[in-house]
Write a protein that holds these residues in place. Sequence first.
Motif, PDB file in Angstrom:
ATOM      1  N   HIS A   1       0.836  -1.269   0.153  1.00 45.17           N
ATOM      2  CA  HIS A   1       0.029  -0.085  -0.025  1.00 45.17           C
ATOM      3  C   HIS A   1       0.933   1.449   0.148  1.00 45.17           C
ATOM      4  O   HIS A   1       0.449   2.362  -0.676  1.00 45.17           O
ATOM      5  CB  HIS A   1      -0.967  -0.044   1.074  1.00 45.17           C
TER       6      HIS A   1
ATOM      7  N   GLU B   1     -11.147  -0.530   9.513  1.00 50.63           N
ATOM      8  CA  GLU B   1     -11.730   0.473   8.849  1.00 50.63           C
ATOM      9  C   GLU B   1     -12.894   1.248   9.897  1.00 50.63           C
ATOM     10  O   GLU B   1     -13.224   2.411   9.758  1.00 50.63           O
ATOM     11  CB  GLU B   1     -12.591  -0.200   7.851  1.00 50.63           C
TER      12      GLU B   1
ATOM     13  N   ASP C   1      -8.912  -1.380   2.072  1.00 54.44           N
ATOM     14  CA  ASP C   1      -8.901  -2.572   1.422  1.00 54.44           C
ATOM     15  C   ASP C   1      -9.182  -3.749   2.455  1.00 54.44           C
ATOM     16  O   ASP C   1      -8.498  -3.987   3.451  1.00 54.44           O
ATOM     17  CB  ASP C   1      -7.320  -2.716   0.935  1.00 54.44           C
ATOM     18  N   ASP C   2     -10.096  -4.581   2.015  1.00 49.54           N
ATOM     19  CA  ASP C   2     -10.397  -5.843   2.925  1.00 49.54           C
ATOM     20  C   ASP C   2     -10.616  -5.309   4.387  1.00 49.54           C
ATOM     21  O   ASP C   2      -9.981  -6.312   5.332  1.00 49.54           O
ATOM     22  CB  ASP C   2      -9.544  -6.898   2.456  1.00 49.54           C
ATOM     23  N   GLY C   3     -11.343  -4.169   4.654  1.00 50.51           N
ATOM     24  CA  GLY C   3     -11.651  -3.916   5.863  1.00 50.51           C
ATOM     25  C   GLY C   3     -10.433  -3.189   6.750  1.00 50.51           C
ATOM     26  O   GLY C   3     -10.740  -2.913   8.044  1.00 50.51           O
ATOM     27  N   THR C   4      -9.581  -2.903   6.082  1.00 50.14           N
ATOM     28  CA  THR C   4      -8.564  -2.101   6.552  1.00 50.14           C
ATOM     29  C   THR C   4      -8.376  -0.923   5.978  1.00 50.14           C
ATOM     30  O   THR C   4      -8.127  -0.783   4.689  1.00 50.14           O
ATOM     31  CB  THR C   4      -7.081  -2.779   6.650  1.00 50.14           C
TER      32      THR C   4
END
Length: 267
Positions: free
Chosen positions: A4, A51, A87-90
Amino acid sequence: MRAHHAHTARALDVQVEPGAEFWGWAGRTLGAPARTATGAPVWLRLVSAPEDKAAGKLWDGALDAQHAFGDLDGHRPALLAVHDAVDDGTAYRAELSVRVDEPVLSGDPILQHDLQLPDSWWKELAGTMEKVSAVDTDRVAVRQQYMERAIPEFVGIPAPAVSSWTTAHADLHWANLTSPLRLLDWEGWGQAPEGFDSATLYAYSLLKPDTAARVRAVFPLLGSPAGLAAEATVCAQLLQTVSRGDNLTLEGPLRDWSEELRRRQSA
């Protein structure tokens, strides 16, 4: 985090310099030096959180500080851009700032070596902290409820009355300072008892009595009745960390300081 960080660098059109990366506590942050397309030196820092936790004081600290202080007459590295992604809950927030090339004054928040800083540095620090304290904000760095709970437990006195609440950097230690003067890490700034920053710097200087004495001389609120609330708060905070196994080298000096605070409270 690395993937990231690299993605954000491309999104912000900066080139990360190879071979240098700096991880924060528990891998929550990743920072690295970079350069813009025009070659300007910058710092790219990525912070992550679940998130549903990506909000609030710490998450927005740097952005709020940019709006409130700007570059603080050159003493704060300006925030140039922010890039958010999920991204994917983060959640990921990248902060691109002016790079500070001067090394921090200590690799550890607790000062372990004597410093030879010119009078001009101390004068700039005092003037800068005065400007910080005068900024209006609804951000909170220290809560009254915490003081009322922690000070009796760790210092052994009732929480002193706060004569004035002012704005504080709230993490003023030697690993967040450089010479020439720059103040780093603005995540946690907000309202605190007057003198909180100088009390914090004093606490992290306790292993070096000459520097601790200089802090007290530069910030005469320390040792005064008006400074008691801030000093007791900082002392309680650090004794609490000692109780959890951190900052153990400060335990003896903190116990001595708490004894001084108890004497002042009863005087």
